[in-house]
Design an enzyme around this catalytic site. Structure first.
Site, mmCIF file in Angstrom:
data_model
loop_
_atom_site.group_PDB
_atom_site.id
_atom_site.type_symbol
_atom_site.label_atom_id
_atom_site.label_comp_id
_atom_site.label_asym_id
_atom_site.label_seq_id
_atom_site.Cartn_x
_atom_site.Cartn_y
_atom_site.Cartn_z
ATOM 1 N N GLU A 11 -34.089 -30.539 19.911
ATOM 2 C CA GLU A 11 -34.715 -29.320 19.408
ATOM 3 C C GLU A 11 -35.561 -28.608 20.464
ATOM 4 O OE1 GLU A 11 -35.132 -30.377 14.669
ATOM 5 O OE2 GLU A 11 -36.434 -31.444 16.051
ATOM 6 N N GLY A 77 -32.462 -29.868 6.088
ATOM 7 C CA GLY A 77 -31.479 -30.057 5.025
ATOM 8 C C GLY A 77 -31.625 -28.920 4.017
ATOM 9 N N ILE A 152 -33.827 -36.805 3.469
ATOM 10 C CA ILE A 152 -33.289 -36.653 2.112
ATOM 11 C C ILE A 152 -31.757 -36.663 2.166
ATOM 12 C CG2 ILE A 152 -33.277 -35.227 0.014
ATOM 13 C CD1 ILE A 152 -36.089 -36.346 0.744
ATOM 14 N N MET A 172 -39.135 -32.690 8.105
ATOM 15 C CA MET A 172 -40.114 -33.766 8.166
ATOM 16 C C MET A 172 -41.390 -33.441 8.958
ATOM 17 S SD MET A 172 -37.368 -36.914 8.478
ATOM 18 C CE MET A 172 -38.553 -38.208 8.209
ATOM 19 N N GLU A 173 -41.556 -32.163 9.362
ATOM 20 C CA GLU A 173 -42.712 -31.836 10.207
ATOM 21 C C GLU A 173 -43.433 -30.533 9.876
ATOM 22 O OE1 GLU A 173 -39.575 -32.283 11.674
ATOM 23 O OE2 GLU A 173 -39.827 -34.423 12.096
ATOM 24 N N ASP A 196 -27.448 -29.892 7.360
ATOM 25 C CA ASP A 196 -26.827 -30.705 6.293
ATOM 26 C C ASP A 196 -27.328 -30.230 4.932
ATOM 27 O OD1 ASP A 196 -29.274 -32.459 7.545
ATOM 28 O OD2 ASP A 196 -29.253 -32.516 5.378
HETATM 29 N N1 ADE Z 1 -33.796 -32.637 8.766
HETATM 30 C C1 ADE Z 1 -32.499 -32.285 8.756
HETATM 31 N N2 ADE Z 1 -31.903 -32.677 7.634
HETATM 32 C C2 ADE Z 1 -32.833 -33.310 6.894
HETATM 33 C C3 ADE Z 1 -32.815 -33.961 5.639
HETATM 34 N N3 ADE Z 1 -31.707 -34.035 4.920
HETATM 35 N N4 ADE Z 1 -33.972 -34.515 5.200
HETATM 36 C C4 ADE Z 1 -35.097 -34.454 5.946
HETATM 37 N N5 ADE Z 1 -35.160 -33.864 7.140
HETATM 38 C C5 ADE Z 1 -34.038 -33.294 7.618
#
Ligand code: ADE
Length: 228
Positions: A11, A77, A152, A172-173, A196
């Site tokens: 990233e 996600g 997730i 997550m950040e 995703d």
């Molecule tokens: N970053 C990218 N995809 C994610 C997901 N499914 N859950 C948490 N962080 C992510």
């Protein structure tokens, strides 16, 4: 100076590789690279994955470099069913979906002390990012970005976060960076390209698309930074 934070090498590496007059400093194990990018003075940090790394990185960046703003670039996600891989979310607000003092009577996600669930991202920065996304031909939405210390990959969890916070994506950040910026009164923005769908296919899709989505986010940031 503009602060840029990514969680993973994928990233930030493209930005760091194209910086001029780059100088590196490691603080609390996090690598900060300061220099010029696209004619702007920037500091780029690779924080590590999760809210604690993101928070310590943002705090160290603010105290050491005094950036005028912080932008978080990366992947996410999708929670909004209208979003597909490579689409883009710019945070209008951030929430910590795993912050939970509800047994004490608080709403899920409420940050005690601040007493808020959602923290607002900077409007001007976010508008610049949305505009840049449109310029590169990406589908972009402005919405809630939900952060937690969980990858997730389950439809049930995904739908719970979506329904609780009306969130567009999960990662997550972002909300940890937002929290640190909020208490330090530093404007922030979160830019995320979808890697995703945060359900059972997420593990395969993340591995397949993480690099491409990370580049999509950087490409948009590169477009936007000229006007920031
Ligand atoms: N970053 C990218 N995809 C994610 C997901 N499914 N859950 C948490 N962080 C992510």
């Amino acid at each position: 100076m503009i602060g840029i934070i990514g969680a993973m090498e994928s990233e930030t590496a493209t930005i760091i590789g194209s910086m001029e007059q780059a100088e590196t400093q490691v603080i609390s194990g996090v690598r900060f690279v300061r220099g010029n990018w696209c004619g702007k003075e920037v500091v780029v940090a690779t924080a590590g994955v999760g809210k604690v790394f993101a928070a310590l990185c943002a705090e160290a960046m603010i105290l050491t470099y005094r950036p005028k703003c912080i932008i978080n670039t990366g992947v996410a996600g999708a929670l909004d069913p209208a979003l597909g891989i490579m689409d883009v979310v710019v945070a209008e607000q951030v929430v910590q979906h795993d912050m939970d003092t509800s047994p004490l009577g608080d709403p899920v996600g409420m940050i005690s002390g601040i007493n808020r669930v959602e923290l607002p991202a900077d409007k001007k920065l976010s508008e610049a990012l949305i505009k840049a996304a449109e310029t590169v031909g990406a589908k972009a939405v402005c919405g809630v970005v939900a952060s937690g210390d969980q990858f997730i990959a389950e439809r049930q969890k995904k739908e719970l976060i979506r329904s609780r916070f009306n969130a567009s994506c999960c990662e997550m950040e972002g909300a940890a960076i937002g929290h640190v910026c909020y208490v330090n009164q530093v404007p922030f923005a979160i830019l995320r390209a979808i890697s995703d769908g945060a359900s059972e296919d997420a593990i395969m899709d993340f591995q397949t698309f993480v690099q491409k989505a990370a580049k999509q986010s950087i490409n948009i940031l590169q477009q936007a930074i000229k006007s920031i």
